[in-house]
Scaffold this motif. Structure first.
Motif, PDB file in Angstrom:
ATOM      1  N   GLN A 268       0.817  -1.202   0.000  1.00 52.34           N
ATOM      2  CA  GLN A 268       0.000   0.000   0.000  1.00 52.34           C
ATOM      3  C   GLN A 268       0.857   1.262   0.000  1.00 52.34           C
ATOM      4  OE1 GLN A 268      -3.527  -0.578  -0.147  1.00 52.34           O
ATOM      5  NE2 GLN A 268      -2.485  -2.503  -0.592  1.00 52.34           N
ATOM      6  N   GLU A 269       2.009   1.156   0.634  1.00 53.34           N
ATOM      7  CA  GLU A 269       2.853   2.346   0.799  1.00 53.34           C
ATOM      8  C   GLU A 269       4.244   1.909   1.236  1.00 53.34           C
ATOM      9  OE1 GLU A 269       3.587   5.986   0.170  1.00 53.34           O
ATOM     10  OE2 GLU A 269       1.436   5.661   0.362  1.00 53.34           O
ATOM     11  N   PHE A 270       5.236   2.737   0.918  1.00 56.14           N
ATOM     12  CA  PHE A 270       6.605   2.536   1.395  1.00 56.14           C
ATOM     13  C   PHE A 270       7.098   3.812   2.050  1.00 56.14           C
ATOM     14  CE2 PHE A 270       6.468  -0.867  -1.697  1.00 56.14           C
ATOM     15  CZ  PHE A 270       7.231  -1.855  -1.093  1.00 56.14           C
ATOM     16  N   VAL A 271       7.876   3.655   3.087  1.00 54.87           N
ATOM     17  CA  VAL A 271       8.588   4.748   3.731  1.00 54.87           C
ATOM     18  C   VAL A 271      10.066   4.394   3.610  1.00 54.87           C
ATOM     19  CG1 VAL A 271       8.969   6.036   5.864  1.00 54.87           C
ATOM     20  CG2 VAL A 271       6.684   5.117   5.348  1.00 54.87           C
ATOM     21  N   VAL A 272      10.843   5.290   3.027  1.00 56.48           N
ATOM     22  CA  VAL A 272      12.243   5.023   2.729  1.00 56.48           C
ATOM     23  C   VAL A 272      13.106   6.064   3.429  1.00 56.48           C
ATOM     24  CG1 VAL A 272      13.959   4.842   0.873  1.00 56.48           C
ATOM     25  CG2 VAL A 272      11.606   4.055   0.483  1.00 56.48           C
ATOM     26  N   ASP A 273      14.124   5.608   4.157  1.00 59.11           N
ATOM     27  CA  ASP A 273      15.069   6.504   4.827  1.00 59.11           C
ATOM     28  C   ASP A 273      16.454   6.267   4.228  1.00 59.11           C
ATOM     29  OD1 ASP A 273      16.720   7.974   6.482  1.00 59.11           O
ATOM     30  OD2 ASP A 273      16.114   6.966   8.324  1.00 59.11           O
ATOM     31  N   GLU A 274      16.875   7.161   3.341  1.00 52.50           N
ATOM     32  CA  GLU A 274      18.166   6.984   2.687  1.00 52.50           C
ATOM     33  C   GLU A 274      19.344   7.189   3.634  1.00 52.50           C
ATOM     34  OE1 GLU A 274      16.682  11.136   1.640  1.00 52.50           O
ATOM     35  OE2 GLU A 274      15.828   9.140   1.565  1.00 52.50           O
ATOM     36  N   ARG A 275      19.111   7.818   4.778  1.00 55.04           N
ATOM     37  CA  ARG A 275      20.184   8.001   5.752  1.00 55.04           C
ATOM     38  C   ARG A 275      20.579   6.664   6.374  1.00 55.04           C
ATOM     39  NH1 ARG A 275      19.895   7.912  10.794  1.00 55.04           N
ATOM     40  NH2 ARG A 275      17.653   8.166  10.820  1.00 55.04           N
ATOM     41  N   SER A 276      19.582   5.874   6.771  1.00 57.61           N
ATOM     42  CA  SER A 276      19.853   4.615   7.470  1.00 57.61           C
ATOM     43  C   SER A 276      19.739   3.377   6.587  1.00 57.61           C
ATOM     44  CB  SER A 276      18.873   4.463   8.642  1.00 57.61           C
ATOM     45  OG  SER A 276      17.550   4.305   8.154  1.00 57.61           O
ATOM     46  N   GLY A 277      19.082   3.497   5.442  1.00 59.40           N
ATOM     47  CA  GLY A 277      18.833   2.329   4.604  1.00 59.40           C
ATOM     48  C   GLY A 277      17.627   1.523   5.057  1.00 59.40           C
ATOM     49  N   ASN A 278      16.850   2.095   5.979  1.00 60.01           N
ATOM     50  CA  ASN A 278      15.632   1.430   6.425  1.00 60.01           C
ATOM     51  C   ASN A 278      14.502   1.707   5.436  1.00 60.01           C
ATOM     52  OD1 ASN A 278      16.257   0.175   8.986  1.00 60.01           O
ATOM     53  ND2 ASN A 278      16.503   2.248   9.803  1.00 60.01           N
ATOM     54  N   VAL A 279      13.731   0.654   5.164  1.00 64.58           N
ATOM     55  CA  VAL A 279      12.566   0.757   4.297  1.00 64.58           C
ATOM     56  C   VAL A 279      11.422   0.038   4.998  1.00 64.58           C
ATOM     57  CG1 VAL A 279      11.566   0.111   2.068  1.00 64.58           C
ATOM     58  CG2 VAL A 279      13.969   0.815   2.192  1.00 64.58           C
TER      59      VAL A 279
ATOM     60  N   VAL B  34      -6.855 -10.245   5.759  1.00 63.86           N
ATOM     61  CA  VAL B  34      -6.512  -9.950   7.142  1.00 63.86           C
ATOM     62  C   VAL B  34      -6.778  -8.479   7.417  1.00 63.86           C
ATOM     63  CG1 VAL B  34      -4.655  -9.883   8.844  1.00 63.86           C
ATOM     64  CG2 VAL B  34      -4.779 -11.779   7.200  1.00 63.86           C
ATOM     65  N   ASP B  35      -7.566  -8.209   8.455  1.00 62.65           N
ATOM     66  CA  ASP B  35      -7.803  -6.823   8.859  1.00 62.65           C
ATOM     67  C   ASP B  35      -6.572  -6.305   9.601  1.00 62.65           C
ATOM     68  OD1 ASP B  35     -10.421  -6.631   7.825  1.00 62.65           O
ATOM     69  OD2 ASP B  35     -11.209  -7.675   9.586  1.00 62.65           O
ATOM     70  N   GLY B  36      -6.496  -5.009   9.721  1.00 60.73           N
ATOM     71  CA  GLY B  36      -5.367  -4.403  10.416  1.00 60.73           C
ATOM     72  C   GLY B  36      -4.240  -4.086   9.450  1.00 60.73           C
ATOM     73  N   ILE B  37      -3.105  -3.732  10.012  1.00 59.09           N
ATOM     74  CA  ILE B  37      -1.946  -3.322   9.220  1.00 59.09           C
ATOM     75  C   ILE B  37      -0.891  -4.408   9.261  1.00 59.09           C
ATOM     76  CG2 ILE B  37      -0.046  -1.677   9.047  1.00 59.09           C
ATOM     77  CD1 ILE B  37      -1.931   0.441  10.152  1.00 59.09           C
ATOM     78  N   GLY B  38      -0.401  -4.761   8.084  1.00 60.36           N
ATOM     79  CA  GLY B  38       0.730  -5.670   7.986  1.00 60.36           C
ATOM     80  C   GLY B  38       1.865  -4.936   7.303  1.00 60.36           C
ATOM     81  N   GLY B  39       3.059  -5.367   7.578  1.00 61.15           N
ATOM     82  CA  GLY B  39       4.178  -4.706   6.930  1.00 61.15           C
ATOM     83  C   GLY B  39       5.485  -5.427   7.118  1.00 61.15           C
ATOM     84  N   SER B  40       6.471  -4.915   6.439  1.00 66.45           N
ATOM     85  CA  SER B  40       7.833  -5.424   6.518  1.00 66.45           C
ATOM     86  C   SER B  40       8.775  -4.246   6.732  1.00 66.45           C
ATOM     87  CB  SER B  40       8.227  -6.145   5.229  1.00 66.45           C
ATOM     88  OG  SER B  40       7.411  -7.267   5.007  1.00 66.45           O
ATOM     89  N   TRP B  41       9.711  -4.461   7.644  1.00 64.88           N
ATOM     90  CA  TRP B  41      10.768  -3.489   7.902  1.00 64.88           C
ATOM     91  C   TRP B  41      12.042  -4.104   7.339  1.00 64.88           C
ATOM     92  CZ3 TRP B  41      12.706  -2.448  13.557  1.00 64.88           C
ATOM     93  CH2 TRP B  41      13.743  -1.509  13.544  1.00 64.88           C
ATOM     94  N   PHE B  42      12.607  -3.450   6.361  1.00 64.29           N
ATOM     95  CA  PHE B  42      13.805  -3.940   5.690  1.00 64.29           C
ATOM     96  C   PHE B  42      14.996  -3.059   6.038  1.00 64.29           C
ATOM     97  CE2 PHE B  42      10.164  -4.509   2.837  1.00 64.29           C
ATOM     98  CZ  PHE B  42      10.268  -5.841   2.450  1.00 64.29           C
ATOM     99  N   ARG B  43      16.173  -3.648   6.008  1.00 65.83           N
ATOM    100  CA  ARG B  43      17.425  -2.884   6.054  1.00 65.83           C
ATOM    101  C   ARG B  43      18.161  -3.189   4.762  1.00 65.83           C
ATOM    102  NH1 ARG B  43      20.342  -1.457  10.474  1.00 65.83           N
ATOM    103  NH2 ARG B  43      18.398  -0.428  11.015  1.00 65.83           N
ATOM    104  N   TYR B  44      18.471  -2.132   4.039  1.00 62.47           N
ATOM    105  CA  TYR B  44      19.182  -2.283   2.768  1.00 62.47           C
ATOM    106  C   TYR B  44      20.648  -2.573   3.035  1.00 62.47           C
ATOM    107  CZ  TYR B  44      20.639  -1.328  -2.022  1.00 62.47           C
ATOM    108  OH  TYR B  44      21.152  -1.440  -3.293  1.00 62.47           O
ATOM    109  N   GLY B  45      21.193  -3.545   2.292  1.00 67.05           N
ATOM    110  CA  GLY B  45      22.588  -3.915   2.467  1.00 67.05           C
ATOM    111  C   GLY B  45      23.466  -3.568   1.279  1.00 67.05           C
ATOM    112  N   GLY B  46      22.913  -2.875   0.295  1.00 68.95           N
ATOM    113  CA  GLY B  46      23.670  -2.558  -0.912  1.00 68.95           C
ATOM    114  C   GLY B  46      23.518  -3.660  -1.942  1.00 68.95           C
ATOM    115  N   ASN B  47      23.995  -3.391  -3.141  1.00 68.47           N
ATOM    116  CA  ASN B  47      23.995  -4.368  -4.229  1.00 68.47           C
ATOM    117  C   ASN B  47      22.595  -4.923  -4.520  1.00 68.47           C
ATOM    118  OD1 ASN B  47      25.374  -5.744  -6.274  1.00 68.47           O
ATOM    119  ND2 ASN B  47      25.632  -7.555  -4.990  1.00 68.47           N
ATOM    120  N   PHE B  48      21.582  -4.124  -4.302  1.00 64.09           N
ATOM    121  CA  PHE B  48      20.182  -4.498  -4.528  1.00 64.09           C
ATOM    122  C   PHE B  48      19.795  -5.762  -3.760  1.00 64.09           C
ATOM    123  CE2 PHE B  48      21.346  -1.809  -8.119  1.00 64.09           C
ATOM    124  CZ  PHE B  48      20.412  -0.800  -7.929  1.00 64.09           C
TER     125      PHE B  48
END
Length: 182
Positions: free
Chosen positions: A80-91, A111-125
């Motif tokens: 539904q949406e992404f929040v991206v922090d280029e400072r930390s690499g958190n998505v 499923v009702d409610g909010i589901g999501g994933s918290w990622f940490r970018y490690g480089g190299n896609f």
């Protein structure tokens, strides 16, 4: 932590969403493993007593994207949406869980409610880790509704039976996984 290139992070998200959609169409999420670093970790909470953790790309492929997704063929997880922090690499990606089965009124079980994933970018896609969050109570309630309505596929029934048979690979009592959730 180093700063990350915003365009690179946006491209990673684009690749992630495209591969997710391709995997949903095939009913096989294992190809997503290539978007994780070799030593990545992937975990989530399963309620008050259990959590899940896969350590390394092979466990992510075989257990998180294999074993844990078996029976969910036909389900979609539209972001539904992404929040991206280029400072930390958190998505953070916010998604729904939608079954292909429908109720008598034609609406999809989801499923009702909010589901999501918290990622940490490690480089190299590739992600260096992922932590999922979802409302376990709503997931349980939906599965009970689907069981009562006889709306589960044979694969989903097998998944539930397998889960009730005892600890599966990757499942740990709270705070005993080889890598902490948070």
């Amino acid at each position: 932590m180093p700063d990350f290139d915003r365009a690179e992070l946006d491209e990673m998200v684009r690749r992630w969403v495209a591969e997710n959609q391709a995997c949903e169409e095939k009913g096989d999420w294992k190809p997503l493993a290539e978007l994780y670093a070799e030593d990545a970790t992937y975990g989530w909470n399963y309620g008050p007593t259990q959590e899940f953790m896969a350590v390394g790309r092979d466990e992510i492929r075989d257990i998180a994207l294999g074993q844990e997704m078996e029976g969910l063929e036909g389900w979609t997880y539209p972001y539904q949406e992404f929040v991206v922090d280029e400072r930390s690499g958190n998505v953070i990606g916010l998604w729904k869980q939608v079954a292909d089965a429908t109720r008598e009124d034609g609406s999809h079980y989801q499923v009702d409610g909010i589901g999501g994933s918290w990622f940490r970018y490690g480089g190299n896609f590739q992600w260096s880790w992922q932590r999922d969050f979802f409302d376990f109570g709503n997931v349980s309630a939906l599965f009970m509704e689907m069981i009562t309505a006889n709306a589960l596929t044979p694969g989903m029934m097998k998944r539930i039976e397998r889960s009730g048979a005892g600890p599966l690979p990757g499942w740990y009592k709270i705070n005993t996984a080889p890598v902490a959730l948070w």
